[in-house]
Design a protein around this motif. Structure first.
Motif, PDB file in Angstrom:
ATOM      1  N   GLN A 133       0.859  -1.184   0.000  1.00  0.00           N
ATOM      2  CA  GLN A 133       0.000   0.000   0.000  1.00  0.00           C
ATOM      3  C   GLN A 133       0.894   1.232   0.000  1.00  0.00           C
ATOM      4  O   GLN A 133       1.892   1.287   0.721  1.00  0.00           O
ATOM      5  CB  GLN A 133      -0.878   0.036   1.249  1.00  0.00           C
ATOM      6  CG  GLN A 133      -1.919  -1.052   1.284  1.00  0.00           C
ATOM      7  CD  GLN A 133      -2.764  -0.993   2.543  1.00  0.00           C
ATOM      8  OE1 GLN A 133      -2.420  -0.347   3.521  1.00  0.00           O
ATOM      9  NE2 GLN A 133      -3.884  -1.696   2.520  1.00  0.00           N
ATOM     10  N   PHE A 134       0.503   2.201  -0.816  1.00  0.00           N
ATOM     11  CA  PHE A 134       1.210   3.481  -0.896  1.00  0.00           C
ATOM     12  C   PHE A 134       0.232   4.619  -0.665  1.00  0.00           C
ATOM     13  O   PHE A 134      -0.927   4.537  -1.077  1.00  0.00           O
ATOM     14  CB  PHE A 134       1.832   3.672  -2.293  1.00  0.00           C
ATOM     15  CG  PHE A 134       3.054   2.831  -2.536  1.00  0.00           C
ATOM     16  CD1 PHE A 134       4.314   3.306  -2.201  1.00  0.00           C
ATOM     17  CD2 PHE A 134       2.951   1.571  -3.106  1.00  0.00           C
ATOM     18  CE1 PHE A 134       5.445   2.525  -2.438  1.00  0.00           C
ATOM     19  CE2 PHE A 134       4.072   0.791  -3.335  1.00  0.00           C
ATOM     20  CZ  PHE A 134       5.320   1.275  -3.003  1.00  0.00           C
ATOM     21  N   SER A 135       0.729   5.687  -0.051  1.00  0.00           N
ATOM     22  CA  SER A 135      -0.072   6.912   0.068  1.00  0.00           C
ATOM     23  C   SER A 135      -0.057   7.604  -1.293  1.00  0.00           C
ATOM     24  O   SER A 135       0.753   7.254  -2.167  1.00  0.00           O
ATOM     25  CB  SER A 135       0.522   7.831   1.137  1.00  0.00           C
ATOM     26  OG  SER A 135       1.832   8.211   0.753  1.00  0.00           O
ATOM     27  N   THR A 136      -0.909   8.592  -1.466  1.00  0.00           N
ATOM     28  CA  THR A 136      -0.996   9.288  -2.761  1.00  0.00           C
ATOM     29  C   THR A 136       0.319   9.975  -3.122  1.00  0.00           C
ATOM     30  O   THR A 136       0.603  10.181  -4.289  1.00  0.00           O
ATOM     31  CB  THR A 136      -2.122  10.349  -2.753  1.00  0.00           C
ATOM     32  OG1 THR A 136      -1.952  11.166  -1.606  1.00  0.00           O
ATOM     33  CG2 THR A 136      -3.488   9.698  -2.721  1.00  0.00           C
ATOM     34  N   LEU A 140       5.510   4.364   1.143  1.00  0.00           N
ATOM     35  CA  LEU A 140       5.146   2.970   1.361  1.00  0.00           C
ATOM     36  C   LEU A 140       4.504   2.840   2.740  1.00  0.00           C
ATOM     37  O   LEU A 140       5.105   3.152   3.748  1.00  0.00           O
ATOM     38  CB  LEU A 140       6.393   2.080   1.270  1.00  0.00           C
ATOM     39  CG  LEU A 140       6.173   0.580   1.453  1.00  0.00           C
ATOM     40  CD1 LEU A 140       5.292   0.001   0.349  1.00  0.00           C
ATOM     41  CD2 LEU A 140       7.502  -0.151   1.492  1.00  0.00           C
ATOM     42  N   LEU A 141       3.235   2.405   2.770  1.00  0.00           N
ATOM     43  CA  LEU A 141       2.494   2.281   4.028  1.00  0.00           C
ATOM     44  C   LEU A 141       2.507   0.859   4.564  1.00  0.00           C
ATOM     45  O   LEU A 141       2.504   0.647   5.767  1.00  0.00           O
ATOM     46  CB  LEU A 141       1.041   2.713   3.824  1.00  0.00           C
ATOM     47  CG  LEU A 141       0.820   4.125   3.307  1.00  0.00           C
ATOM     48  CD1 LEU A 141      -0.647   4.352   2.998  1.00  0.00           C
ATOM     49  CD2 LEU A 141       1.315   5.144   4.313  1.00  0.00           C
ATOM     50  N   LYS A 142       2.490  -0.106   3.669  1.00  0.00           N
ATOM     51  CA  LYS A 142       2.420  -1.500   4.091  1.00  0.00           C
ATOM     52  C   LYS A 142       3.051  -2.375   3.024  1.00  0.00           C
ATOM     53  O   LYS A 142       2.884  -2.134   1.833  1.00  0.00           O
ATOM     54  CB  LYS A 142       0.947  -1.884   4.274  1.00  0.00           C
ATOM     55  CG  LYS A 142       0.715  -3.330   4.675  1.00  0.00           C
ATOM     56  CD  LYS A 142      -0.783  -3.588   4.795  1.00  0.00           C
ATOM     57  CE  LYS A 142      -1.085  -4.973   4.251  1.00  0.00           C
ATOM     58  NZ  LYS A 142      -2.495  -5.228   4.121  1.00  0.00           N
ATOM     59  N   LYS A 143       3.799  -3.369   3.479  1.00  0.00           N
ATOM     60  CA  LYS A 143       4.377  -4.340   2.552  1.00  0.00           C
ATOM     61  C   LYS A 143       4.347  -5.673   3.266  1.00  0.00           C
ATOM     62  O   LYS A 143       4.926  -5.815   4.339  1.00  0.00           O
ATOM     63  CB  LYS A 143       5.819  -3.958   2.219  1.00  0.00           C
ATOM     64  CG  LYS A 143       6.579  -5.022   1.440  1.00  0.00           C
ATOM     65  CD  LYS A 143       8.042  -4.637   1.313  1.00  0.00           C
ATOM     66  CE  LYS A 143       8.865  -5.787   0.771  1.00  0.00           C
ATOM     67  NZ  LYS A 143      10.290  -5.459   0.708  1.00  0.00           N
TER      68      LYS A 143
END
Length: 153
Positions: A133-136, A140-143
């Protein structure tokens, strides 16, 4: 033999427990009303129970979506399938930097009630699969490594 069979059934039950298909008549009226208000044009509607929440998969103008609601009909999130080319430049740059050899398999735009948007994707890099997940703005928010669902046959 009975124990092995029971164990196998238990494993199947556990693996399907996180998302269980349900019929529309099992969905509370408050949830259905919220969904219809938000997505009046939705077609191909399929409901699931995901833990205590209701998830609905549907199409809207030919695009695949899923939305999650609490049992009270409060909207939690919407995931919209998008093309890789629809990712913001900052996200694409971050993906290329973080996973230079990765192949994007599924790309989604996730929207939350506070107007926050993130981008979620599944990718394969070599023999590894990741959900990220990436922010706009490309942070990188989650891997996490995705579990491979290989069919042997």
């Amino acid at each position: 033999k009975v124990i092995i069979f029971a164990s196998a059934l238990l494993c199947i039950g556990v693996s399907t427990a996180h998302a269980q298909k349900i019929t529309a008549d099992k969905v509370p009226a408050s949830v259905q009303a919220s969904f219809k208000k938000q997505f009046a044009q939705a077609t191909k509607i399929e409901w699931e129970m995901e833990e205590a929440n209701y998830e609905v998969n549907f199409k809207n103008n030919g695009t695949e979506f899923s939305a999650k609601y609490t049992k009270d009909g409060n909207w939690l999130e919407t995931e919209q399938e998008i093309k890789k080319t629809d990712l913001p430049a900052a996200v694409m740059q971050a993906v290329n930097k973080e996973f230079p050899k990765a192949e994007l398999e599924e790309t989604e735009k996730v929207t939350y009630p506070d107007n926050k948007t993130i981008y979620e994707m599944e990718m394969e890099q070599g023999k590894q699969k990741f959900e990220v997940q990436f922010s706009t703005d490309g942070k990188l928010l989650k891997k996490e490594e995705a579990k491979k669902t290989e069919s042997k046959g």
